[in-house]
Design a protein around this motif. Structure first.
Motif, PDB file in Angstrom:
ATOM      1  N   ASP A 290       0.820  -1.218   0.000  1.00  0.00           N
ATOM      2  CA  ASP A 290       0.000   0.000   0.000  1.00  0.00           C
ATOM      3  C   ASP A 290       0.847   1.257   0.000  1.00  0.00           C
ATOM      4  O   ASP A 290       0.407   2.311  -0.455  1.00  0.00           O
ATOM      5  CB  ASP A 290      -0.937  -0.006   1.220  1.00  0.00           C
ATOM      6  N   ASP A 291       2.075   1.166   0.538  1.00  0.00           N
ATOM      7  CA  ASP A 291       2.966   2.330   0.552  1.00  0.00           C
ATOM      8  C   ASP A 291       3.765   2.444  -0.747  1.00  0.00           C
ATOM      9  O   ASP A 291       4.733   3.208  -0.821  1.00  0.00           O
ATOM     10  CB  ASP A 291       3.919   2.256   1.748  1.00  0.00           C
ATOM     11  N   SER A 292       3.349   1.646  -1.770  1.00  0.00           N
ATOM     12  CA  SER A 292       3.973   1.659  -3.108  1.00  0.00           C
ATOM     13  C   SER A 292       5.387   1.113  -3.118  1.00  0.00           C
ATOM     14  O   SER A 292       6.118   1.279  -4.095  1.00  0.00           O
ATOM     15  CB  SER A 292       3.978   3.081  -3.703  1.00  0.00           C
ATOM     16  N   LEU A 293       5.792   0.448  -2.048  1.00  0.00           N
ATOM     17  CA  LEU A 293       7.093  -0.209  -2.025  1.00  0.00           C
ATOM     18  C   LEU A 293       6.914  -1.674  -2.395  1.00  0.00           C
ATOM     19  O   LEU A 293       5.854  -2.256  -2.190  1.00  0.00           O
ATOM     20  CB  LEU A 293       7.737  -0.087  -0.644  1.00  0.00           C
ATOM     21  N   PRO A 294       7.959  -2.303  -2.945  1.00  0.00           N
ATOM     22  CA  PRO A 294       7.823  -3.707  -3.357  1.00  0.00           C
ATOM     23  C   PRO A 294       7.582  -4.626  -2.171  1.00  0.00           C
ATOM     24  O   PRO A 294       8.249  -4.521  -1.132  1.00  0.00           O
ATOM     25  CB  PRO A 294       9.157  -4.013  -4.049  1.00  0.00           C
ATOM     26  N   GLY A 295       6.596  -5.524  -2.345  1.00  0.00           N
ATOM     27  CA  GLY A 295       6.274  -6.477  -1.290  1.00  0.00           C
ATOM     28  C   GLY A 295       6.877  -7.834  -1.575  1.00  0.00           C
ATOM     29  O   GLY A 295       7.854  -7.969  -2.311  1.00  0.00           O
ATOM     30  N   LYS A 296       6.276  -8.869  -0.986  1.00  0.00           N
ATOM     31  CA  LYS A 296       6.822 -10.216  -1.090  1.00  0.00           C
ATOM     32  C   LYS A 296       6.777 -10.735  -2.528  1.00  0.00           C
ATOM     33  O   LYS A 296       5.913 -10.383  -3.311  1.00  0.00           O
ATOM     34  CB  LYS A 296       6.050 -11.172  -0.174  1.00  0.00           C
ATOM     35  N   PHE A 297       7.745 -11.618  -2.801  1.00  0.00           N
ATOM     36  CA  PHE A 297       7.760 -12.290  -4.095  1.00  0.00           C
ATOM     37  C   PHE A 297       6.544 -13.189  -4.216  1.00  0.00           C
ATOM     38  O   PHE A 297       6.168 -13.896  -3.271  1.00  0.00           O
ATOM     39  CB  PHE A 297       9.031 -13.134  -4.258  1.00  0.00           C
ATOM     40  N   MET A 298       5.907 -13.173  -5.401  1.00  0.00           N
ATOM     41  CA  MET A 298       4.805 -14.084  -5.709  1.00  0.00           C
ATOM     42  C   MET A 298       5.303 -15.281  -6.515  1.00  0.00           C
ATOM     43  O   MET A 298       4.758 -16.377  -6.416  1.00  0.00           O
ATOM     44  CB  MET A 298       3.736 -13.358  -6.530  1.00  0.00           C
ATOM     45  N   GLU A 299       6.338 -15.036  -7.322  1.00  0.00           N
ATOM     46  CA  GLU A 299       6.881 -16.090  -8.160  1.00  0.00           C
ATOM     47  C   GLU A 299       8.314 -15.750  -8.516  1.00  0.00           C
ATOM     48  O   GLU A 299       8.665 -14.570  -8.692  1.00  0.00           O
ATOM     49  CB  GLU A 299       6.042 -16.243  -9.434  1.00  0.00           C
ATOM     50  N   ASN A 317       9.007 -16.089   0.692  1.00  0.00           N
ATOM     51  CA  ASN A 317       8.780 -15.453   1.993  1.00  0.00           C
ATOM     52  C   ASN A 317       9.684 -14.237   2.180  1.00  0.00           C
ATOM     53  O   ASN A 317       9.849 -13.737   3.293  1.00  0.00           O
ATOM     54  CB  ASN A 317       9.026 -16.464   3.121  1.00  0.00           C
ATOM     55  N   MET A 318      10.266 -13.773   1.055  1.00  0.00           N
ATOM     56  CA  MET A 318      11.154 -12.616   1.094  1.00  0.00           C
ATOM     57  C   MET A 318      10.637 -11.555   0.129  1.00  0.00           C
ATOM     58  O   MET A 318       9.747 -11.811  -0.688  1.00  0.00           O
ATOM     59  CB  MET A 318      12.583 -13.036   0.705  1.00  0.00           C
ATOM     60  N   SER A 319      11.206 -10.373   0.218  1.00  0.00           N
ATOM     61  CA  SER A 319      10.877  -9.283  -0.700  1.00  0.00           C
ATOM     62  C   SER A 319      12.159  -8.828  -1.381  1.00  0.00           C
ATOM     63  O   SER A 319      13.266  -9.187  -0.946  1.00  0.00           O
ATOM     64  CB  SER A 319      10.244  -8.108   0.051  1.00  0.00           C
ATOM     65  N   PRO A 320      12.068  -8.038  -2.459  1.00  0.00           N
ATOM     66  CA  PRO A 320      13.281  -7.589  -3.154  1.00  0.00           C
ATOM     67  C   PRO A 320      14.285  -6.892  -2.243  1.00  0.00           C
ATOM     68  O   PRO A 320      15.495  -7.021  -2.446  1.00  0.00           O
ATOM     69  CB  PRO A 320      12.729  -6.635  -4.220  1.00  0.00           C
ATOM     70  N   SER A 321      13.808  -6.168  -1.254  1.00  0.00           N
ATOM     71  CA  SER A 321      14.739  -5.456  -0.372  1.00  0.00           C
ATOM     72  C   SER A 321      15.611  -6.421   0.421  1.00  0.00           C
ATOM     73  O   SER A 321      16.718  -6.065   0.848  1.00  0.00           O
ATOM     74  CB  SER A 321      13.970  -4.539   0.578  1.00  0.00           C
ATOM     75  N   ASP A 322      15.126  -7.681   0.637  1.00  0.00           N
ATOM     76  CA  ASP A 322      15.894  -8.656   1.420  1.00  0.00           C
ATOM     77  C   ASP A 322      17.120  -9.162   0.680  1.00  0.00           C
ATOM     78  O   ASP A 322      18.018  -9.746   1.305  1.00  0.00           O
ATOM     79  CB  ASP A 322      14.998  -9.848   1.792  1.00  0.00           C
ATOM     80  N   ILE A 323      17.159  -8.989  -0.650  1.00  0.00           N
ATOM     81  CA  ILE A 323      18.310  -9.490  -1.413  1.00  0.00           C
ATOM     82  C   ILE A 323      19.186  -8.356  -1.929  1.00  0.00           C
ATOM     83  O   ILE A 323      20.106  -8.587  -2.713  1.00  0.00           O
ATOM     84  CB  ILE A 323      17.844 -10.373  -2.596  1.00  0.00           C
ATOM     85  N   VAL A 324      18.906  -7.117  -1.483  1.00  0.00           N
ATOM     86  CA  VAL A 324      19.679  -5.947  -1.916  1.00  0.00           C
ATOM     87  C   VAL A 324      20.751  -5.639  -0.879  1.00  0.00           C
ATOM     88  O   VAL A 324      20.505  -5.721   0.336  1.00  0.00           O
ATOM     89  CB  VAL A 324      18.758  -4.732  -2.129  1.00  0.00           C
ATOM     90  N   ALA A 325      21.956  -5.281  -1.348  1.00  0.00           N
ATOM     91  CA  ALA A 325      23.048  -4.907  -0.446  1.00  0.00           C
ATOM     92  C   ALA A 325      22.613  -3.750   0.440  1.00  0.00           C
ATOM     93  O   ALA A 325      21.932  -2.832  -0.023  1.00  0.00           O
ATOM     94  CB  ALA A 325      24.283  -4.534  -1.252  1.00  0.00           C
ATOM     95  N   PRO A 326      22.991  -3.769   1.720  1.00  0.00           N
ATOM     96  CA  PRO A 326      22.520  -2.734   2.672  1.00  0.00           C
ATOM     97  C   PRO A 326      22.749  -1.310   2.199  1.00  0.00           C
ATOM     98  O   PRO A 326      21.880  -0.448   2.353  1.00  0.00           O
ATOM     99  CB  PRO A 326      23.317  -3.052   3.935  1.00  0.00           C
ATOM    100  N   GLU A 327      23.920  -1.028   1.623  1.00  0.00           N
ATOM    101  CA  GLU A 327      24.211   0.351   1.216  1.00  0.00           C
ATOM    102  C   GLU A 327      23.368   0.806   0.035  1.00  0.00           C
ATOM    103  O   GLU A 327      23.292   2.005  -0.270  1.00  0.00           O
ATOM    104  CB  GLU A 327      25.701   0.513   0.899  1.00  0.00           C
ATOM    105  N   LYS A 328      22.722  -0.161  -0.650  1.00  0.00           N
ATOM    106  CA  LYS A 328      21.900   0.169  -1.807  1.00  0.00           C
ATOM    107  C   LYS A 328      20.414   0.262  -1.470  1.00  0.00           C
ATOM    108  O   LYS A 328      19.623   0.718  -2.303  1.00  0.00           O
ATOM    109  CB  LYS A 328      22.094  -0.883  -2.906  1.00  0.00           C
ATOM    110  N   ARG A 329      20.023  -0.155  -0.271  1.00  0.00           N
ATOM    111  CA  ARG A 329      18.603  -0.168   0.074  1.00  0.00           C
ATOM    112  C   ARG A 329      17.960   1.221   0.106  1.00  0.00           C
ATOM    113  O   ARG A 329      16.768   1.342  -0.195  1.00  0.00           O
ATOM    114  CB  ARG A 329      18.406  -0.891   1.416  1.00  0.00           C
ATOM    115  N   PRO A 330      18.690   2.274   0.457  1.00  0.00           N
ATOM    116  CA  PRO A 330      18.068   3.611   0.406  1.00  0.00           C
ATOM    117  C   PRO A 330      17.586   4.005  -0.999  1.00  0.00           C
ATOM    118  O   PRO A 330      16.774   4.922  -1.132  1.00  0.00           O
ATOM    119  CB  PRO A 330      19.193   4.535   0.891  1.00  0.00           C
ATOM    120  N   GLU A 331      18.084   3.340  -2.040  1.00  0.00           N
ATOM    121  CA  GLU A 331      17.670   3.667  -3.410  1.00  0.00           C
ATOM    122  C   GLU A 331      16.314   3.058  -3.764  1.00  0.00           C
ATOM    123  O   GLU A 331      15.702   3.438  -4.763  1.00  0.00           O
ATOM    124  CB  GLU A 331      18.725   3.165  -4.410  1.00  0.00           C
ATOM    125  N   ILE A 332      15.842   2.093  -2.954  1.00  0.00           N
ATOM    126  CA  ILE A 332      14.617   1.366  -3.295  1.00  0.00           C
ATOM    127  C   ILE A 332      13.402   2.286  -3.393  1.00  0.00           C
ATOM    128  O   ILE A 332      12.641   2.204  -4.373  1.00  0.00           O
ATOM    129  CB  ILE A 332      14.378   0.216  -2.287  1.00  0.00           C
TER     130      ILE A 332
END
Length: 758
Positions: A290-299, A317-332
């Motif tokens: 709802d906050d327009s951020l990527p949610g959990k993977f469906m497939e 059971n993960m979302s795209p942010s869970d596989i992104v390097a920490p220093e890159k997460r602010p870009e999401i």
């Protein structure tokens, strides 16, 4: 009741009526006194129009004693009467009137209501017809028709669309089944229209429906043109009041295209699944929160699990942010905002595997509708190797730029125009900027012709043609600097493709120092040429003038030896012999020098020369020397060449003579002359082989040197001028001459001549 008398005019035509008598009811209805009615003209009481209408009614008078009934309207009373007219005498009538005004009013009201009802019926009928047309059109568009089967008569009724679905034209009389004329039965349907392989299925389904089971089936039909179609049918059983089946009503829909679409969709989904799983890139679907951020993977596809090291269940059971390097997460959030705004975006980011390995990826996102929800389709490409390549290219470009700008020569890149001529510069190195005095930006608005001297510009087209046809060209040109200074240059052009465009790479060398050296060298060569000419003239004159004195010296020494033989002591005799021998040797050397000096002085007359004939002529000239030294000379494969006959004869004579006169304690017993054709170099290679050593290996170069005598090893009688002369002749033909010696094998003279050209 009233009694009327007709009043006629002079022509006997009725013009009015006189009221003779009336009863009380008549008086009451008129609401007039009796005296104002009796003997009064009817036109005065009822009006002329009424009288005229009355006359029309009584034109066909009834017989006396018989009555004539009619309805009439009395305007003054605004009433309707049912009037009975009796003829009682000539132009004398009795009328009986019954007031029917109420009935007429009721009839009028009923008629009005009936008219209104008719109008409404017409309107409703029109509406129903429109609805029917729309229903027919809707059935046509949806390809749905309806039908009824009378179970008692076994007859079928079809809507128009059923005919269309079955492929029959209602207006056709040529069909195997003419629906306009032939009553359709269930048996005809089964045997003529239903696909043979589906007839039992449909018949069994129909029988099951009669037992109360649902009738909802798909089956095939065969059109008159042989085309196969697929239809869907639904029907229900209709019973009478006693629950006895009387008919079956249903619908038929052509679902051929839908089935094709379903099959295509199924194939497409299968292909998509294959692409999804077999793709080289990681592909994933994830919800958008709802906050327009990527949610959990469906497939996720298999590449995702293989690349990141997680199982499919773990990733779901993960979302795209869970596989992104920490220093890159602010870009999401920024990337998500672009995705929401444009429905797609592409960016680079770093993924982390389960083991912590970092993978550079390029993510291509698209917002799509999937199962009624808005989801993000992400294609993530591993760009690790690309990044390495980019770094390598960047490093290579830096090295290229370093070489490009540090080169000693001016280097340029110019795009070629459609006409093949060089267009604007797209790159120039620092040497070009420094040499010509233009800035980098000025160069990018110039073309090669802008820096060429005016008198040289006409040559540009010729060199451009060479570049197009050969892919490269080299030429000399004159450049003009910004300050007007003229610079001679050598231009080496190469044609190649850069970003799909034809580009000329030019390496331009400043040759003013070389030109200066060439001019100095040319001056020196010219002086040397004059000096050589003078030396040749001197040698010619000297050798020519010395011949007579030397001849006299030789003759006198011979005469002295003959006349005073025995008159000198032993030393005197030896000195006289030395003088005679030396005089002969000097005379021979001067003769050779004279022959040598004449070579370049002679006018060269080239012709076709058969070397076999030359060989035979030389053998005749040397016959005495050959026989004296007991030499066997053989020949094979001598060609015909373009040459000067006298000069080529001299070469053969000099080389054969040199071989015969060799002095090393033994005499040559065999000389063999042959040739081979060297097509690669375009020449004949001629060899004169001796079966013994003529010269040591260390002297094979010196033997042809001009006037260089082998003082250490005296090898043969005579002069080395013979060999020098031969070398000069062969080199005049752009040929080569040399000697090779091999111990225990012998010595071979080689020389080459160009192959004869027709």
């Amino acid at each position: 009741m009233a009694i009327f008398q007709i009043i006629k005019d002079d022509q006997g035509n009725p013009k009015d009526m006189i009221i003779i008598d009336v009863n009380q009811a008549y008086i009451s209805s008129l609401n007039l006194p009796r005296e104002k009615v009796i003997d009064q003209r009817a036109s005065l009481i009822y009006g002329p129009e009424f009288v005229d209408n009355y006359f029309k009614l009584v034109q066909n008078n009834p017989e006396i004693g018989k009555g004539k009934k009619f309805e009439t309207y009395f305007p003054p009373l605004d009433k309707y009467y049912l009037t009975t007219l009796f003829t009682v005498g000539d132009d004398l009538y009795v009328t009986l009137g019954i007031d029917i005004t109420e009935r007429k009013t009721l009839e009028k009201k009923l008629n009005d209501e009936r008219d209104i009802l008719d109008l409404k019926v017409q309107e409703k009928t029109k509406e129903l017809l429109e609805i029917e047309k729309k229903l027919i059109k809707a059935q046509e568009i949806a390809q749905i028709g309806n039908w009824e089967l009378n179970l008692k008569t076994n007859k079928l009724w079809f809507s128009d669309e059923i005919y269309h679905i079955f492929g029959y034209n209602l207006n056709s009389v040529d069909s195997e089944i003419n629906f306009q004329k032939l009553e359709i039965t269930y048996d005809i349907l089964i045997n003529k229209i239903i696909h043979p392989d589906d007839r039992d299925f449909l018949d069994n389904s129909f029988k099951d429906a009669l037992k109360g089971k649902p009738y909802d089936i798909d089956h095939r039909i065969i059109l008159p043109n042989g085309e196969e179609r697929i239809i869907h049918e639904q029907a229900e059983l209709i019973c009478d009041g006693d629950e006895n089946p009387v008919k079956m009503a249903g619908i038929t829909q052509d679902i051929t295209e839908r089935k094709k679409a379903e099959n295509l969709l199924k194939e497409s989904e299968e292909k998509l699944s294959i692409i999804f799983q077999k793709a080289n890139d990681m592909i994933s679907l994830n919800l958008m929160n709802d906050d327009s951020l990527p949610g959990k993977f469906m497939e996720v596809n298999d590449v995702a699990s293989e690349r990141l090291g997680y199982t499919r269940e773990e990733l779901l059971n993960m979302s795209p942010s869970d596989i992104v390097a920490p220093e890159k997460r602010p870009e999401i959030p920024k990337n998500a905002a672009v995705l929401i705004e444009k429905c797609h975006n592409t960016f680079e980011i770093v993924h982390l595997t389960k083991t912590g390995e970092r993978i550079q990826v390029e993510v291509n996102n698209h917002l799509i509708q999937y199962k009624g929800r808005e989801v993000c389709l992400a294609i993530s490409r591993d760009i690790t190797e690309r990044k390495k390549a980019e770094e390598a290219i960047k490093e290579s470009e830096e090295k290229f730029r370093e070489i490009f700008n540090k080169a000693n020569d001016m280097i340029t890149l110019a795009e070629l125009n459609k006409n093949g001529l060089p267009g604007r510069y797209i790159e120039v190195n620092d040497v070009g900027i420094k040499r010509l005095g233009y800035s980098y930006d000025e160069f990018l608005n110039m073309e090669p012709q802008d820096i060429v001297a005016d008198e040289k510009k006409k040559e540009i087209v010729k060199y451009a043609v060479d570049l197009w046809t050969k892919g490269h060209s080299t030429f000399e040109m004159i450049h003009v600097a910004k300050d007007g200074k003229r610079i001679p240059v050598e231009v080496s052009n190469h044609l190649f493709k850069m970003k799909g465009k034809n580009v000329a790479l030019a390496i331009i060398r400043d040759i003013k120092e070389r030109k200066k050296s060439e001019n100095e060298l040319n001056e020196l060569l010219e002086k040397l040429s004059h000096s050589n000419e003078e030396l040749e003239r001197f040698a010619y004159i000297t050798s020519h003038d010395l011949q007579e004195p030397l001849k006299a010296l030789a003759n006198f020494s011979q005469l002295l030896k003959q006349q005073y033989k025995g008159k000198f002591d032993e030393d005197g005799e030896e000195l006289i012999d030395y003088i005679v021998d030396t005089s002969a040797q000097i005379q021979h050397m001067v003769h050779d020098l004279f022959e040598y000096s004449q070579i370049s002085a002679e006018k060269e007359e080239f012709e076709s020369v058969d070397l076999k004939k030359v060989f035979k002529t030389v053998l005749i000239d040397l016959n005495y020397l050959i026989n004296k030294n007991n030499v066997k000379i053989t020949m094979e494969n001598l060609p015909t060449v373009i040459a000067n006959n006298k000069q080529i004869s001299m070469v053969f004579k000099n080389l054969i003579t040199s071989a015969i006169k060799s002095q090393d304690g033994t005499k040559p017993s065999k000389i063999h002359i042959s040739s081979i054709e060297d097509l690669k170099n375009g020449e004949y290679l001629i060899s004169i082989n001796l079966n013994r050593i003529l010269v040591d290996l260390q002297y094979t170069e010196e033997i042809f040197s001009q006037f260089q005598y082998l003082t250490t090893h005296k090898l043969y009688e005579g002069s080395f001028v013979d060999l020098v002369t031969s070398k000069k002749i062969i080199e005049m033909y752009n040929g080569r001459i040399w000697v090779e010696s091999k111990p225990n094998v012998g010595t071979t003279f080689y020389f080459s001549l160009p192959i004869k050209k027709d």
